[in-house]
Scaffold this motif. Structure first.
Motif, mmCIF file in Angstrom:
data_model
loop_
_atom_site.group_PDB
_atom_site.id
_atom_site.type_symbol
_atom_site.label_atom_id
_atom_site.label_comp_id
_atom_site.label_asym_id
_atom_site.label_seq_id
_atom_site.Cartn_x
_atom_site.Cartn_y
_atom_site.Cartn_z
ATOM 1 N N GLN A 138 -3.660 13.584 -2.461
ATOM 2 C CA GLN A 138 -3.783 12.136 -2.451
ATOM 3 C C GLN A 138 -5.014 11.630 -2.545
ATOM 4 O OE1 GLN A 138 -0.608 11.185 0.294
ATOM 5 N NE2 GLN A 138 0.640 10.522 -1.387
ATOM 6 N N PHE A 158 4.246 8.213 -14.761
ATOM 7 C CA PHE A 158 4.015 7.378 -13.912
ATOM 8 C C PHE A 158 4.531 7.602 -12.615
ATOM 9 C CE2 PHE A 158 3.222 4.103 -17.108
ATOM 10 C CZ PHE A 158 2.039 3.418 -16.956
ATOM 11 N N GLY A 159 5.479 8.220 -12.471
ATOM 12 C CA GLY A 159 5.828 8.906 -11.096
ATOM 13 C C GLY A 159 4.777 9.842 -10.529
ATOM 14 N N ARG A 162 2.207 7.729 -9.069
ATOM 15 C CA ARG A 162 2.343 7.206 -7.828
ATOM 16 C C ARG A 162 2.195 8.098 -6.793
ATOM 17 N NH1 ARG A 162 7.912 4.263 -7.569
ATOM 18 N NH2 ARG A 162 7.200 3.808 -5.283
ATOM 19 N N SER A 163 2.591 9.305 -6.870
ATOM 20 C CA SER A 163 2.620 10.475 -6.053
ATOM 21 C C SER A 163 1.170 10.855 -5.527
ATOM 22 C CB SER A 163 3.375 11.668 -6.320
ATOM 23 O OG SER A 163 2.676 12.328 -7.321
ATOM 24 N N LEU A 165 -1.072 8.550 -4.987
ATOM 25 C CA LEU A 165 -1.876 7.748 -4.314
ATOM 26 C C LEU A 165 -1.718 7.653 -2.756
ATOM 27 C CD1 LEU A 165 -1.836 4.962 -6.988
ATOM 28 C CD2 LEU A 165 -3.986 5.808 -5.878
ATOM 29 N N THR A 170 -4.797 2.283 -4.962
ATOM 30 C CA THR A 170 -5.116 1.625 -6.196
ATOM 31 C C THR A 170 -4.701 2.691 -7.532
ATOM 32 O OG1 THR A 170 -6.279 -0.271 -5.225
ATOM 33 C CG2 THR A 170 -6.221 -0.114 -7.539
ATOM 34 N N LEU A 171 -4.046 2.065 -8.215
ATOM 35 C CA LEU A 171 -3.858 2.675 -9.701
ATOM 36 C C LEU A 171 -4.413 1.659 -10.713
ATOM 37 C CD1 LEU A 171 -2.933 4.713 -11.655
ATOM 38 C CD2 LEU A 171 -0.682 3.432 -11.576
ATOM 39 N N LEU A 207 6.773 -3.028 -13.210
ATOM 40 C CA LEU A 207 6.483 -1.824 -12.514
ATOM 41 C C LEU A 207 6.003 -2.105 -11.024
ATOM 42 C CD1 LEU A 207 4.473 0.485 -14.803
ATOM 43 C CD2 LEU A 207 6.751 0.918 -14.050
ATOM 44 N N TRP A 211 8.202 -1.345 -7.809
ATOM 45 C CA TRP A 211 7.520 -0.245 -6.777
ATOM 46 C C TRP A 211 7.283 -0.926 -5.466
ATOM 47 C CZ3 TRP A 211 2.986 2.108 -10.116
ATOM 48 C CH2 TRP A 211 3.669 2.992 -11.116
ATOM 49 N N TRP A 213 4.777 -2.937 -5.141
ATOM 50 C CA TRP A 213 3.432 -3.026 -5.327
ATOM 51 C C TRP A 213 2.771 -4.578 -5.592
ATOM 52 C CZ3 TRP A 213 0.763 2.021 -7.073
ATOM 53 C CH2 TRP A 213 1.151 3.275 -6.427
ATOM 54 N N ALA A 227 -0.797 0.005 -3.894
ATOM 55 C CA ALA A 227 0.420 0.409 -3.234
ATOM 56 C C ALA A 227 0.372 -0.320 -1.617
ATOM 57 C CB ALA A 227 0.201 1.724 -2.917
#
Length: 229
Positions: A138, A158-159, A162-163, A165, A170-171, A207, A211, A213, A227
């Motif tokens: 992560q 995208f899943g 997310r995993s 982070l 931040t994405l 999104l 989420w 976020w 996140a």
């Protein structure tokens, strides 16, 4: 309601019954495009997706290099707002901030720019820097520069992002936004045969809402999704 050729499910949010959007030539075939009424994703029909061989042949035409000042200037549109956000975290006393450039391509450059700015960044690419171990860790931030438009399975991709982070991570995404529906057929971004998903700002808003976020859109074609802590 099951998927069918005329009204496929959205590959991002799985809404049933996306609407036909356009039928246009791509490579040596006709391609159908659809629009999801929920997340506003525009996507190409599955039967028109490029093969891995077609993708690799097109990627081989790219000439990106960390020594190219023009390429660095292009990437700065993503790097600068991300660095500003990361700098604020560093000033708040965060420990060493580490990131991953997901989809770095054959000439990793964004990672070098971020590392030079004091934020060490590793490189991952399924074709050019495929180290599966990096996807088991992560990070405080993950960058995707000109990547998400290539996703054949955006919900899964995208899943995975997310995993990767950590909390408060931040994405950071750069992709050409589809803002002119009427000009879609002529849009240079659409004519790239490896671009199969097209996003509106509203897609990233969807999104972020799903989420839980925080979304920031600091410039055109740039989305920062953060996140919760």
């Amino acid at each position: 309601m099951p998927s069918n050729a005329k009204h496929p499910d959205c590959p991002l949010c799985h809404t049933a019954g996306s609407q036909p959007f356009a039928r246009l030539p791509l490579l040596e075939r006709e391609a159908d495009y659809f629009r999801c009424p929920t997340c506003q994703l525009t996507f190409i029909a599955r039967e028109a997706l490029p093969s891995r061989e077609e993708e690799q042949a097109h990627y081989a035409l790219h000439q990106n290099s960390p020594d190219d000042a023009g390429y660095r200037a292009f990437l700065a549109r993503l790097a600068e707002p991300l660095i500003a956000q990361l700098s604020a975290s560093a000033e708040a006393g965060a420990a060493e901030i580490m990131g991953l450039d997901f989809g770095c391509g054959p000439g990793p450059t964004l990672s070098k720019m971020l590392t030079e700015a004091g934020f060490p960044t590793l490189d991952f690419d399924p074709l050019y820097a495929n180290d599966p171990y990096l996807l088991t860790q992560q990070y405080d931030f993950v960058t995707c520069s000109e990547v998400v438009e290539h996703f054949h399975h955006p919900a899964e991709s995208f899943g995975k992002l997310r995993s990767l982070l950590r909390p408060s991570g931040t994405l950071a995404i750069m992709t050409g936004w589809l803002t002119d529906d009427a000009g879609f057929a002529r849009w240079h971004y659409r004519r790239d045969p490896t671009h199969v998903c097209f996003y509106k700002p509203a897609t990233f808003g969807y999104l972020a809402q799903q989420w839980g976020w925080q979304l920031s859109l600091p410039a055109a074609n740039i989305a920062l999704l953060r996140a919760p802590a």
